[in-house]
Design a protein around this motif. Structure first.
Motif, PDB file in Angstrom:
ATOM      1  N   GLY A 109       0.720   5.844  14.045  1.00 37.59           N
ATOM      2  CA  GLY A 109       0.719   4.395  14.028  1.00 37.59           C
ATOM      3  C   GLY A 109       0.021   3.834  15.256  1.00 37.59           C
ATOM      4  O   GLY A 109      -0.467   4.579  16.110  1.00 37.59           O
ATOM      5  N   THR A 110       0.001   2.526  15.366  1.00 34.58           N
ATOM      6  CA  THR A 110      -0.690   1.864  16.475  1.00 34.58           C
ATOM      7  C   THR A 110      -0.126   2.276  17.826  1.00 34.58           C
ATOM      8  O   THR A 110      -0.878   2.612  18.738  1.00 34.58           O
ATOM      9  CB  THR A 110      -0.583   0.326  16.323  1.00 34.58           C
ATOM     10  OG1 THR A 110      -1.001  -0.025  15.005  1.00 34.58           O
ATOM     11  CG2 THR A 110      -1.456  -0.389  17.322  1.00 34.58           C
ATOM     12  N   LYS A 111       1.207   2.249  17.961  1.00 31.69           N
ATOM     13  CA  LYS A 111       1.819   2.566  19.261  1.00 31.69           C
ATOM     14  C   LYS A 111       1.535   4.000  19.686  1.00 31.69           C
ATOM     15  O   LYS A 111       1.224   4.264  20.848  1.00 31.69           O
ATOM     16  CB  LYS A 111       3.331   2.318  19.223  1.00 31.69           C
ATOM     17  CG  LYS A 111       3.679   0.853  19.264  1.00 31.69           C
ATOM     18  CD  LYS A 111       5.164   0.630  19.349  1.00 31.69           C
ATOM     19  CE  LYS A 111       5.451  -0.869  19.437  1.00 31.69           C
ATOM     20  NZ  LYS A 111       6.867  -1.163  19.443  1.00 31.69           N
ATOM     21  N   THR A 112       1.632   4.951  18.752  1.00 29.13           N
ATOM     22  CA  THR A 112       1.369   6.356  19.088  1.00 29.13           C
ATOM     23  C   THR A 112      -0.097   6.547  19.455  1.00 29.13           C
ATOM     24  O   THR A 112      -0.414   7.269  20.397  1.00 29.13           O
ATOM     25  CB  THR A 112       1.751   7.279  17.912  1.00 29.13           C
ATOM     26  OG1 THR A 112       3.114   7.021  17.557  1.00 29.13           O
ATOM     27  CG2 THR A 112       1.614   8.738  18.273  1.00 29.13           C
ATOM     28  N   ALA A 113      -0.991   5.886  18.721  1.00 31.53           N
ATOM     29  CA  ALA A 113      -2.428   5.992  19.017  1.00 31.53           C
ATOM     30  C   ALA A 113      -2.717   5.433  20.409  1.00 31.53           C
ATOM     31  O   ALA A 113      -3.453   6.042  21.198  1.00 31.53           O
ATOM     32  CB  ALA A 113      -3.240   5.254  17.960  1.00 31.53           C
ATOM     33  N   GLN A 114      -2.120   4.280  20.729  1.00 33.54           N
ATOM     34  CA  GLN A 114      -2.315   3.682  22.059  1.00 33.54           C
ATOM     35  C   GLN A 114      -1.764   4.597  23.149  1.00 33.54           C
ATOM     36  O   GLN A 114      -2.385   4.773  24.198  1.00 33.54           O
ATOM     37  CB  GLN A 114      -1.619   2.315  22.133  1.00 33.54           C
ATOM     38  CG  GLN A 114      -2.321   1.244  21.332  1.00 33.54           C
ATOM     39  CD  GLN A 114      -1.489  -0.029  21.205  1.00 33.54           C
ATOM     40  OE1 GLN A 114      -0.262  -0.014  21.329  1.00 33.54           O
ATOM     41  NE2 GLN A 114      -2.164  -1.132  20.936  1.00 33.54           N
ATOM     42  N   ARG A 115      -0.597   5.192  22.896  1.00 30.12           N
ATOM     43  CA  ARG A 115       0.016   6.089  23.873  1.00 30.12           C
ATOM     44  C   ARG A 115      -0.855   7.324  24.081  1.00 30.12           C
ATOM     45  O   ARG A 115      -1.042   7.788  25.206  1.00 30.12           O
ATOM     46  CB  ARG A 115       1.421   6.500  23.410  1.00 30.12           C
ATOM     47  CG  ARG A 115       2.264   7.103  24.520  1.00 30.12           C
ATOM     48  CD  ARG A 115       3.681   7.436  24.088  1.00 30.12           C
ATOM     49  NE  ARG A 115       4.405   6.332  23.513  1.00 30.12           N
ATOM     50  CZ  ARG A 115       4.880   6.302  22.266  1.00 30.12           C
ATOM     51  NH1 ARG A 115       4.701   7.311  21.452  1.00 30.12           N
ATOM     52  NH2 ARG A 115       5.530   5.258  21.829  1.00 30.12           N
ATOM     53  N   ALA A 116      -1.400   7.864  22.986  1.00 31.35           N
ATOM     54  CA  ALA A 116      -2.271   9.051  23.078  1.00 31.35           C
ATOM     55  C   ALA A 116      -3.491   8.747  23.937  1.00 31.35           C
ATOM     56  O   ALA A 116      -3.847   9.534  24.825  1.00 31.35           O
ATOM     57  CB  ALA A 116      -2.705   9.499  21.683  1.00 31.35           C
ATOM     58  N   ILE A 117      -4.100   7.591  23.714  1.00 31.25           N
ATOM     59  CA  ILE A 117      -5.280   7.208  24.495  1.00 31.25           C
ATOM     60  C   ILE A 117      -4.894   6.987  25.954  1.00 31.25           C
ATOM     61  O   ILE A 117      -5.552   7.491  26.862  1.00 31.25           O
ATOM     62  CB  ILE A 117      -5.960   5.960  23.887  1.00 31.25           C
ATOM     63  CG1 ILE A 117      -6.621   6.339  22.555  1.00 31.25           C
ATOM     64  CG2 ILE A 117      -6.990   5.367  24.852  1.00 31.25           C
ATOM     65  CD1 ILE A 117      -7.077   5.163  21.721  1.00 31.25           C
ATOM     66  N   LEU A 118      -3.806   6.283  26.169  1.00 29.44           N
ATOM     67  CA  LEU A 118      -3.350   5.998  27.530  1.00 29.44           C
ATOM     68  C   LEU A 118      -3.016   7.287  28.296  1.00 29.44           C
ATOM     69  O   LEU A 118      -3.441   7.475  29.426  1.00 29.44           O
ATOM     70  CB  LEU A 118      -2.108   5.087  27.479  1.00 29.44           C
ATOM     71  CG  LEU A 118      -1.579   4.578  28.805  1.00 29.44           C
ATOM     72  CD1 LEU A 118      -2.564   3.579  29.409  1.00 29.44           C
ATOM     73  CD2 LEU A 118      -0.223   3.926  28.621  1.00 29.44           C
ATOM     74  N   ASP A 119      -2.284   8.201  27.636  1.00 27.39           N
ATOM     75  CA  ASP A 119      -1.860   9.444  28.293  1.00 27.39           C
ATOM     76  C   ASP A 119      -2.991  10.445  28.485  1.00 27.39           C
ATOM     77  O   ASP A 119      -3.006  11.185  29.470  1.00 27.39           O
ATOM     78  CB  ASP A 119      -0.750  10.138  27.477  1.00 27.39           C
ATOM     79  CG  ASP A 119       0.571   9.378  27.497  1.00 27.39           C
ATOM     80  OD1 ASP A 119       0.638   8.329  28.168  1.00 27.39           O
ATOM     81  OD2 ASP A 119       1.517   9.828  26.835  1.00 27.39           O
ATOM     82  N   LEU A 120      -3.925  10.495  27.524  1.00 26.78           N
ATOM     83  CA  LEU A 120      -4.898  11.584  27.530  1.00 26.78           C
ATOM     84  C   LEU A 120      -6.315  11.218  27.955  1.00 26.78           C
ATOM     85  O   LEU A 120      -7.114  12.114  28.233  1.00 26.78           O
ATOM     86  CB  LEU A 120      -4.955  12.237  26.144  1.00 26.78           C
ATOM     87  CG  LEU A 120      -3.648  12.845  25.639  1.00 26.78           C
ATOM     88  CD1 LEU A 120      -3.841  13.455  24.265  1.00 26.78           C
ATOM     89  CD2 LEU A 120      -3.126  13.898  26.603  1.00 26.78           C
ATOM     90  N   LYS A 121      -6.632   9.940  28.020  1.00 25.94           N
ATOM     91  CA  LYS A 121      -8.013   9.547  28.340  1.00 25.94           C
ATOM     92  C   LYS A 121      -8.499  10.174  29.647  1.00 25.94           C
ATOM     93  O   LYS A 121      -9.534  10.840  29.676  1.00 25.94           O
ATOM     94  CB  LYS A 121      -8.129   8.024  28.412  1.00 25.94           C
ATOM     95  CG  LYS A 121      -9.545   7.555  28.658  1.00 25.94           C
ATOM     96  CD  LYS A 121      -9.656   6.048  28.606  1.00 25.94           C
ATOM     97  CE  LYS A 121     -11.095   5.638  28.783  1.00 25.94           C
ATOM     98  NZ  LYS A 121     -11.331   4.243  28.520  1.00 25.94           N
ATOM     99  N   ASP A 122      -7.748  10.001  30.721  1.00 23.72           N
ATOM    100  CA  ASP A 122      -8.159  10.542  32.022  1.00 23.72           C
ATOM    101  C   ASP A 122      -8.190  12.071  32.012  1.00 23.72           C
ATOM    102  O   ASP A 122      -9.095  12.682  32.584  1.00 23.72           O
ATOM    103  CB  ASP A 122      -7.244  10.043  33.143  1.00 23.72           C
ATOM    104  CG  ASP A 122      -7.401   8.546  33.375  1.00 23.72           C
ATOM    105  OD1 ASP A 122      -8.469   8.005  33.028  1.00 23.72           O
ATOM    106  OD2 ASP A 122      -6.460   7.919  33.891  1.00 23.72           O
TER     107      ASP A 122
END
Length: 193
Positions: A116-129
């Protein structure tokens, strides 16, 4: 604990394989990406990840080490379990996942069943760097394949705008609307400049 398994491929389905290793058959869960890369030969080697839970010990296998590393990164995100991580690697090529995380492409991550949106946002936030550091990527070079973005950027430069400011404005527009046309990107970027 178990880094890899090498042996004779006894059974193969799109979701799991059984490898006979010295008389012991290991049932290993795989992604469609790994399934497509399995060699036609009988002798195979899979890099593995053993997940231990109270009620089960589950083995996941990957033809490529890089796919296993992405799998482990995905498991580190709250809300993404082994099933969803495997679905992601079955739905998208590992390189597509890395790129989507690196550029913050919410739409691509969200397109995967179970996210969902929240999990996708969390994945990007946690893993981008982590993705940018581990795969030694530059944010700009990762997203440079967006030709609409490039055209809009060069048009803004021709119009006399500072390259750095134009890049930031265009980047913001593309993040909000990844499928935007060149005109839409230019018009929206002009509002922000």
């Amino acid at each position: 604990m178990i880094a890899h398994i090498q042996g004779r491929l006894v059974e193969k389905t799109p979701t799991e394989v059984i490898i006979d290793c010295n008389g012991v058959g290991y049932q290993i869960n795989i992604s469609l990406h790994t399934y497509s890369l399995l060699p036609a030969t009988e002798n195979v080697r899979l890099y593995t990840y053993l997940q231990i839970k109270e009620d089960a010990h589950t083995l996941f296998g990957f033809v490529e080490k890089s796919e296993r590393e992405i799998f482990k990164l995905l498991l580190s995100v709250s809300g993404i379990g082994a099933g969803i991580a495997r679905t992601m690697l079955s739905s998208l090529d590992p390189k597509q996942i890395i790129q989507a995380l690196a550029v913050g492409d919410l739409g691509t991550i969200q397109s995967i069943k179970g996210i969902g949106t929240k999990t996708a946002q969390r994945a990007i936030l946690d893993l981008k760097d982590k993705v940018l550091k581990v795969y030694d990527l530059d944010e700009v070079s990762v997203s440079a394949n967006n030709t609409n973005k490039d055209e809009a950027l060069s048009a803004l430069e021709v119009l006399g705008f500072n390259k750095k400011l134009a890049e930031k404005a265009v980047e913001r527009v593309v993040k909000e609307n990844p499928g935007a046309t060149v005109e839409t990107i230019i018009k929206s970027a002009l509002k922000n400049l």
